[in-house]
Write an enzyme that holds these catalytic residues in place. Structure first.
Site, PDB file in Angstrom:
ATOM      1  N   ASP A 100       3.507  -3.067 -51.038  1.00  0.00           N
ATOM      2  CA  ASP A 100       4.490  -3.149 -52.129  1.00  0.00           C
ATOM      3  C   ASP A 100       4.196  -4.402 -52.949  1.00  0.00           C
ATOM      4  O   ASP A 100       4.359  -5.516 -52.464  1.00  0.00           O
ATOM      5  CB  ASP A 100       5.898  -3.215 -51.525  1.00  0.00           C
ATOM      6  CG  ASP A 100       6.991  -3.220 -52.583  1.00  0.00           C
ATOM      7  OD1 ASP A 100       6.675  -3.315 -53.785  1.00  0.00           O
ATOM      8  OD2 ASP A 100       8.176  -3.124 -52.197  1.00  0.00           O
ATOM      9  N   SER A 121      15.405  -2.184 -52.793  1.00  0.00           N
ATOM     10  CA  SER A 121      15.083  -2.618 -54.146  1.00  0.00           C
ATOM     11  C   SER A 121      16.328  -3.209 -54.829  1.00  0.00           C
ATOM     12  O   SER A 121      16.968  -4.111 -54.283  1.00  0.00           O
ATOM     13  CB  SER A 121      14.527  -1.416 -54.909  1.00  0.00           C
ATOM     14  OG  SER A 121      13.887  -1.808 -56.079  1.00  0.00           O
ATOM     15  N   HIS A 163       5.836   0.261 -53.283  1.00  0.00           N
ATOM     16  CA  HIS A 163       7.287   0.066 -53.293  1.00  0.00           C
ATOM     17  C   HIS A 163       8.030   1.334 -52.872  1.00  0.00           C
ATOM     18  O   HIS A 163       9.060   1.283 -52.210  1.00  0.00           O
ATOM     19  CB  HIS A 163       7.723  -0.356 -54.702  1.00  0.00           C
ATOM     20  CG  HIS A 163       9.154  -0.739 -54.808  1.00  0.00           C
ATOM     21  ND1 HIS A 163       9.755  -1.662 -53.974  1.00  0.00           N
ATOM     22  CD2 HIS A 163      10.139  -0.318 -55.654  1.00  0.00           C
ATOM     23  CE1 HIS A 163      11.038  -1.801 -54.310  1.00  0.00           C
ATOM     24  NE2 HIS A 163      11.283  -0.996 -55.314  1.00  0.00           N
TER      25      HIS A 163
END
Lengths: 378, 196
Positions: A320, A153, A353
């Site tokens: 995600d 991320s 995610h």
């Protein structure tokens, strides 16, 4: 292979008195970084791996702080003996980024010029500021070149920025569930989170520490919004469905029904607001929003990656939607066009995610296989 | 190592850049890296094969050829290899065109469906051939575009694709005299070096 924990770990603290010029134009005259290390640095100092944390992360990535600790560090699934980042072979460095609220210098630290907490006056930071401060930590630890810089991320953004800013200081760049820049939708979610915090009367324009108030509701709401975007529709359906925690949906009754997902979100929100600083949350979401890998390369990611000198592993997860597989494929396509070594896989996973934190068998196997290659050159 | 892979190795220049479409577990790319010092990239869609290939230290990108190869720049590889995958893609002609857009040369291998055993099997039994090389039933086979040596050469002719060299592999490891003389009848595997 049998895996185990790195065991009890103790955070360390490094103080830097050399001023750090920031991307915003301001200068931080001195600062501290809190970090943990796992494994042993070899004599050639060639087996070091830097772990960059995501939005709400910190230095405690693996192991436990005490025997009574209930939960291990945030990436314990991936760091430890026999795990993808195998501490039998790697020396892992994990820090709390500048601007954080877990011990490194940030909005809750004392501003030496005023003697009061920085609060909202803490300088605005960009991903590159973190990278430069991490490079100084590497200098301090005697690491000229990382075997790999790894992040998921927002951490993946730091890893990519490393590859462009310090091409001679890393051999591999591992970018998990990340993107070269956020989409409008993604920025919009961050804005809702910031608005929730700023609308809380307890926020007091960021001066809540001085006023002795806490924007707990706003921070909790911010976390709830974020949390929903980190999960997939399917994951939430699996976990909660329409299960009720209390009350009933039967006709003829006035008792209000409460869904499990409601109480879960509230719990997540209140946990978070008790452990995270609101100004840090605003600072970190802004760093996310402002990140644009190729901006200064004429908006050409291919030109940007030509500055890199390392090999890349890029991973994405099928469900995600906050950092979707297509964002990862943009990275991969730019790397292919820039003629940089790249490995890419889209992991089938239900967890959205958050999958990058989960023990998904294919994810661990592939990540581990790649790290074995990293190890081969140490 | 499959026989066709040992054949095509000699067409690949040492130190060159190779894209392997449908690289499987990376056995061939690894060998090219070791013996020819090539800079290789493999495309694969099978999760276990990808992990296996990555464990060999190779660069592998998970990508479905049927969804296109437009992310690869023109003439960005010296050689694009596609071993035993032509018959499994949705649009073999488009993939061939793409191979030669991306690579300066292409190497293609495929099972020859006009081999005498296939003909005999189909001719005598009237059923789709099932063999050691093609162990699938018609309904579950990944091989959806079988072709013959003649079919392939006709397609190349039609599309202006130059055949720089060809190699025919027969039933035995011995000098494939029959397969060379009458490839459409005796070649089990056809191997082509092609370019624009």
């Amino acid at each position: 292979m049998k895996t185990s924990s790195v065991g009890i770990v103790t955070p360390q603290r490094a103080r830097f008195d050399e001023p750090l010029a920031l991307a915003c134009g301001r200068v931080l005259t001195a600062y501290e970084l809190v970090y943990e290390t796992y494994g042993t640095l070899n004599s050639a100092r060639s087996n070091a791996v830097l772990v960059c944390h995501a939005l709400s992360g910190h230095h405690h990535a693996a192991g436990y702080h005490s025997a009574e600790d209930r939960k291990p560090g945030w990436w314990d699934e991936c760091i430890g003996p026999g795990k993808p980042i195998d501490t039998n072979h790697f020396f892992v460095v994990s820090l709390n980024n500048l601007g954080g609220c877990h011990g490194s210098t940030g909005p809750t630290s004392i501003n030496p010029e005023t003697g009061a907490p920085w609060g909202p006056d803490f300088p605005s930071l960009r991903v590159r500021d973190w990278v430069h401060s991490q490079a100084r930590l590497a200098d301090r630890l005697g690491i000229d070149c990382w075997a790999a810089v790894v992040g998921g991320s927002l951490g993946g953004m730091q890893a990519m920025r490393w590859a462009l800013l310090y091409p001679q200081r890393l051999r591999h760049c591992v970018v998990i569930a990340s993107a070269m820049r956020l989409s409008a939708q993604n920025i919009a979610f961050n804005e809702i989170a910031r608005q929730a915090i700023q609308a809380d009367p307890g926020f007091a324009d960021g001066h809540y520490l001085a006023r002795n108030t806490v924007p707990a509701k706003g921070l909790a709401l911010a976390r709830m919004v974020g949390h929903i975007t980190y999960l997939s529709d399917d994951a939430m359906a699996d976990k909660f469905g329409r299960d009720l925690r209390s009350g009933s949906l039967e006709l003829g009754g006035e008792e209000p029904a409460e869904f499990q997902v409601q109480s879960y979100l509230r719990y997540q929100g209140s946990q978070f607001s008790g452990s995270f600083d609101a100004n840090t949350y605003i600072l970190m979401t802004q760093a996310l929003d402002f990140f644009d890998l190729a901006r200064e390369y004429g908006d050409d990611p291919v030109a940007a990656f030509r500055a890199a000198n390392c090999a890349f592993l890029v991973l994405s997860f099928s469900t995600d939607w906050r950092f979707s597989p297509s964002r990862s494929r943009e990275i991969v396509d730019a790397l292919i066009a820039a003629d940089r070594p790249v490995t890419y896989a889209e992991i089938e996973a239900n967890e959205g995610h958050d999958a990058f934190l989960m023990p998904i068998p294919r994810y661990l196997a592939l990540f581990g296989a790649y790290m074995q290659r990293v190890r081969g050159a140490c | 190592m499959r026989l066709d892979l040992t054949h095509i190795q000699r067409w690949i220049a040492p130190g060159s850049k190779v894209l392997d479409l449908g690289c499987g577990n990376g056995e061939f790319l690894q060998r090219l890296a070791l013996e020819r010092q090539v800079r290789g990239l493999g495309l694969e869609i099978d999760p276990d094969k990808i992990t296996n290939a990555v464990a060999r230290g190779l660069n592998i990108v998970e990508q479905d050829m049927d969804a296109g190869l437009s992310n690869f720049p023109d003439q960005s590889f010296d050689t694009v290899v596609m071993a035993h995958a032509l018959q499994a893609v949705h649009f073999p002609d488009r993939v061939l065109e793409e191979m030669l857009r991306i690579g300066r040369q292409g190497i293609v291998t495929f099972p020859n469906f006009a081999h005498w055993r296939c003909r005999l099997y189909l001719g005598s039994r009237g059923r789709m051939p099932v063999s050691r090389f093609m162990p699938y039933n018609w309904y579950d086979t990944p091989n959806i575009h079988f072709c013959t040596v003649k079919d392939f050469e006709a397609l190349c002719e039609e599309r202006g694709i130059r055949i720089l060299a060809r190699d025919m592999v027969g039933n035995t490891q011995r000098r494939p005299l029959l397969a060379s003389a009458w490839p459409n009848l005796f070649a089990v595997t056809a191997i082509y070096l092609i370019s624009r």
